[in-house]
Scaffold this motif. Structure first.
Motif: not given
Ligand SMILES: Cc1cc2nc3c(=O)[nH]c(=O)nc-3n(C[C@H](O)[C@H](O)[C@H](O)COP(=O)(O)O)c2cc1C
Length: 172
Positions: A112-121
């Motif tokens: 939580s609170g990250a400035i950007g997120t990626l969800e990856c395979r």
């Protein structure tokens, strides 16, 4: 540069001059537990398809979980999250107990609170020397709205210390 060349100390010293962002990379193990580590070795490999890599020390406690899992998440830390960075870089404790976490769409948790997120395979696990290169295709990308709105900058790692960017230097 092979092992046994005696270059390791100089290599570490030179690489400490390479400033980077800081991310927490997470996955869910086959035991359904969350695993994660602080990473500065994160970078873009390809834009089409959107692909990233991160290098993980093969002796890390979380390495077996990343070696077997199909999904990972990258949470890019903001300048105010250096405690999170320290927590996920410390071995032998429950990193998730004190961390605000959001469930990801594909099973890997997000900070939580990250400035950007990626969800990856994860599409490849490449062993290189003492690390494993995790190559992963991006399936979801979420700039954190509140961080973008507040203008929070990234957490930066340089010469073994955390920093915030002091100046707003624009590229053009
Ligand atoms: C700023 C920073 C960046 C790091 N980057 C990496 C990295 O890219 N790859 C890596 O394997 N370890 C990296 N580490 C070290 C791991 O976060 C640390 O060893 C972690 O505890 C490993 O996970 P484990 O607790 O499951 O063993 C970094 C540590 C710090 C403080």
């Amino acid at each position: 540069m092979g092992s046994g060349t005696g270059i390791t100390a100089e290599f570490r010293e030179v690489m400490s001059q390479w400033a980077s962002g800081v991310a927490v990379v997470t996955t869910t193990g086959q035991d359904r537990r969350s695993y994660g580590f602080t990473a500065s070795s994160f970078t873009v490999v390809s834009l089409e398809p959107a692909t990233v890599l991160v290098c993980l020390d093969r002796t890390a406690e979380c390495a077996p979980a990343f070696g077997r899992s199909q999904w990972l998440a990258v949470s890019i830390l903001g300048a105010g999250q250096r405690e999170v960075a320290r927590r996920f870089a410390r071995k032998g404790h429950d990193k998730f107990a004190e961390t605000d976490i959001e469930p990801g769409r594909f099973g890997a948790p997000l900070v939580s609170g990250a400035i950007g997120t990626l969800e990856c395979r994860t599409v490849r696990h490449l062993p290189v020397g003492d690390h494993m290169v995790l190559i992963a295709e991006v399936h979801a990308a979420g700039p954190c709205e509140s961080a973008v709105a507040s203008g929070e900058g990234p957490l930066v790692y340089h010469r073994r210390a955390f920093h915030a960017l002091g100046l707003d230097v624009r590229a053009s």
